[in-house]
Design an enzyme around this catalytic site. Structure first.
Site, PDB file in Angstrom:
ATOM      1  N   LYS A  43       4.240   0.862   9.747  1.00 20.18           N
ATOM      2  CA  LYS A  43       4.408   2.089   8.966  1.00 20.18           C
ATOM      3  C   LYS A  43       3.930   3.320   9.736  1.00 20.18           C
ATOM      4  CE  LYS A  43       2.946   0.094   4.972  1.00 20.18           C
ATOM      5  NZ  LYS A  43       2.437   0.014   3.607  1.00 20.18           N
ATOM      6  N   GLU A  97       0.868  -1.174   0.000  1.00 24.71           N
ATOM      7  CA  GLU A  97       0.000   0.000   0.000  1.00 24.71           C
ATOM      8  C   GLU A  97       0.907   1.226   0.000  1.00 24.71           C
ATOM      9  OE1 GLU A  97      -2.817   0.305   3.208  1.00 24.71           O
ATOM     10  OE2 GLU A  97      -3.631   2.182   2.401  1.00 24.71           O
ATOM     11  N   ARG A 107       5.224 -13.060   9.256  1.00 23.61           N
ATOM     12  CA  ARG A 107       5.935 -11.825   8.940  1.00 23.61           C
ATOM     13  C   ARG A 107       7.272 -11.786   9.671  1.00 23.61           C
ATOM     14  NH1 ARG A 107       3.656  -6.661   9.424  1.00 23.61           N
ATOM     15  NH2 ARG A 107       1.844  -7.476   8.367  1.00 23.61           N
TER      16      ARG A 107
END
Ligand code: ATP
Ligand code: MG
Length: 558
Positions: free
Chosen positions: A274, A38, A264
């Protein structure tokens, strides 16, 4: 990509096995993967894990990997991030060819697919309020209740959905839902939202839309339309997989995509969200997204991490199904391993102490050949000159040394890297502070037999170039800065994560271009800073120190 990447036998993992099985059985003729960030921030080392997997698997099986901007969310996305993402993926050594996509470019098609679902009785417009929504949804152990909209006719649904799209209704007042199962134990299957009403400016589509698709709906359509065969994502999407399959089953495409989840990457002494990285940037706690202390790809690039080292790290950590915490020392180990093979050696002194060599004349020079990289003979040699005045590091001299100190001290001898021996014959100190201001030495050429236990590095004072050295340490003081939800992660910032030294380096550093890496002997690996390094003022970032803590810490772990 360098040979060292491909020549190594790759250890297998479950995703590699699945893809290999699909190819062997003829279920997959061309392997197609995608990396779908994104564009709401810069990529970090966690993304590098996903990038190496997505692009790596495709390349291994002769397929292709798409780079797709997952930009269905109008807020917080921007072109700055899009461009940075492209640069970082390319820098890591991967190529998407012609396959660069924006999710937002599918918006038109997504509306058609939504109308199709309505026509098949698989979707309906719901107008429950926010409060009612919770109550109707139920909890995992108790079934939900049907929304009144669930029994609407196809015509009614088509009409309402079109009016939603045309901007007739308030934000959040209605939504389009998939008609699946209000009793499913998986809440994501209880008639999930496919479209919501949201008046927000999209960085590329502008004000064209006031309805936006949800991630699960959009992502599956994008994968299917692009012919993705293996859609690899992190574990949090595992519970979304039934919905992914539900949507995929309803699309008319030649290849039905399948989703596979892996754990992850979590790394010690840093944060990877983020949102938190953006806070560090916005609050000026770091010097931008590419601050060399950041876990971002651009920060690591600026710090001097070679892309091959990041790829080797991602291969080493492997791909698993369980959450774990990776020691940042392993990443540093991979960086050292790569730089040890590739970096040129040079000499620099971070904290200079002047040495006057009494038996070398003013203006006299003794030239020696210095090896550019002992690991790589093809890197050649260079000439360095010993002069009457040189600089050594202040820590390499002690007036009153402890027993095991093998460097320079009054009456003691030491080897000078490449250039013979020094024996200390005198010391000058500052009368007031007592600090050593200058050391007097006698010199013997390399062919002399002098018994010494230590070797020190040095820089000729006549040829020295004043240089700034930025020594980076971990950004946080604790292994998991955001482990405790009740403690602000910023409270764990390391106040000494950056130390600046003004020292000297041998003149050949002026030949280095910004971004080039180097080993300053006995000190560490450095990289000419891409923003501030200049011919009249060299600036070097310390990439990593020489001492490898990985072997030690991993063996103690057993
Ligand atoms: P954040 O939660 O910080 O916003 P994100 O996961 O939403 O990050 P995306 O841009 O959506 O960020 O991520 C793109 C891809 O990278 C996704 O497929 C995601 O699974 C993967 N990814 C993100 N973080 C990691 C990580 N730490 N380790 C491995 N893969 C990751
Ligand atoms: Mg995401």
């Amino acid at each position: 990509m360098s040979d060292s990447d491909t020549s190594k036998e790759k250890p297998s993992h479950f995703i590699r096995d699945i893809v290999a099985g699909d190819v062997a059985a003829g279920r997959t003729t061309e392997v197609v993967t995608r990396f779908p960030p994104e564009p709401n921030g810069y990529l970090h080392i966690g993304h590098a894990k996903a990038i190496c997997l997505d692009f790596g698997i495709a390349a291994e099986f002769g397929g292709r990997c798409h780079l797709r901007m997952d930009d269905t969310n109008p807020a917080k996305e921007s072109m700055e991030y899009v461009n940075a993402i492209k640069e970082d993926v390319r820098w890591l050594g991967f190529d998407w060819g012609e396959h660069f996509y924006y999710s937002a470019d599918y918006f038109e098609t997504m509306v058609e697919i939504a109308e199709d679902l309505i026509r098949r009785g698989d979707a309906y417009v719901c107008d429950l309020s926010r409060d009612e929504w919770k109550d109707y949804r139920g909890v995992p152990t108790r079934p939900g209740k049907d929304s009144p909209g669930r029994s609407r006719t196809v015509e009614e649904n088509l009409d309402l959905f079109r009016r939603m799209k045309d901007g007739e209704f308030e934000d959040g007042s209605r939504c389009l839902r998939a008609k699946i199962d209000m009793a499913s134990p998986n809440l994501h299957m209880r008639d999930p939202v496919l479209y919501r009403i949201l008046r927000a400016n999209h960085y590329r589509a502008g004000d064209r839309w006031c309805i936006y698709p949800t991630y699960d709906f959009a992502h599956t359509i994008e994968d299917a339309l692009e012919g993705v065969t293996h859609s690899l994502c992190t574990l949090e999407f595992e519970v979304h997989r039934p919905l992914y399959e539900w949507v995929a089953d309803r699309l008319d495409v030649p290849v039905r995509p399948r989703q596979f989840e892996f754990a992850r990457l979590n790394l010690t002494y840093t944060v990877m969200s983020k949102r938190k990285l953006l806070e560090l940037v916005n609050e000026g706690l770091v010097d931008g997204w590419n601050d060399p202390r950041m876990p971002t790809i651009c920060g690591m690039r600026r710090r001097g991490y070679p892309p091959a080292a990041i790829r080797a790290f991602c291969e080493t950590i492997g791909i698993t199904k369980y959450e774990s915490l990776t020691d940042v020392a392993l990443l540093e180990h991979c960086v050292r391993d790569e730089l040890n093979r590739t970096a040129l050696r040079r000499m620099a002194v971070l904290d200079p102490l002047e040495v006057v060599i009494e038996n070398v004349d003013e203006g006299g020079e003794h030239a020696y050949e210095a090896v550019n990289n002992p690991e790589d003979p093809s890197a050649g040699t260079r000439t360095i000159a010993l002069t009457r005045r040189i600089y050594i590091d202040r820590s390499d001299f002690m007036v009153d040394p402890p027993p095991k100190y093998f460097r320079l001290a009054p009456g003691r001898s030491v080897r000078l890297r490449y250039a013979g021996f020094l024996t200390c014959t005198g010391v000058e100190t500052n009368d007031e502070t007592g600090d050593v201001t200058r050391v007097i030495c006698r010199w013997d050429p390399p062919e002399t037999k002098v018994k010494v236990k230590g070797t020190i590095h040095w820089v000729s004072a006549d040829h020295a170039v004043s240089t700034e050295f930025r020594l980076y340490d971990r950004l946080f003081l604790v292994e998991e800065p955001d482990a405790d939800k009740d403690v602000d992660f910023r409270g764990h910032l390391n106040p000494e994560s950056l130390t600046v030294c003004n020292g000297v380096a041998e003149p050949s550093v002026l030949e280095l271009g910004a971004g080039e890496g180097i080993q300053f002997e006995r000190i560490g690996y450095f990289c000419a800073d891409v923003e501030d390094h200049a011919k009249d003022r060299p600036v070097f970032n310390r990439t990593v120190s020489l001492k490898d803590t990985w072997a030690r810490s991993s063996s103690s772990r057993g």
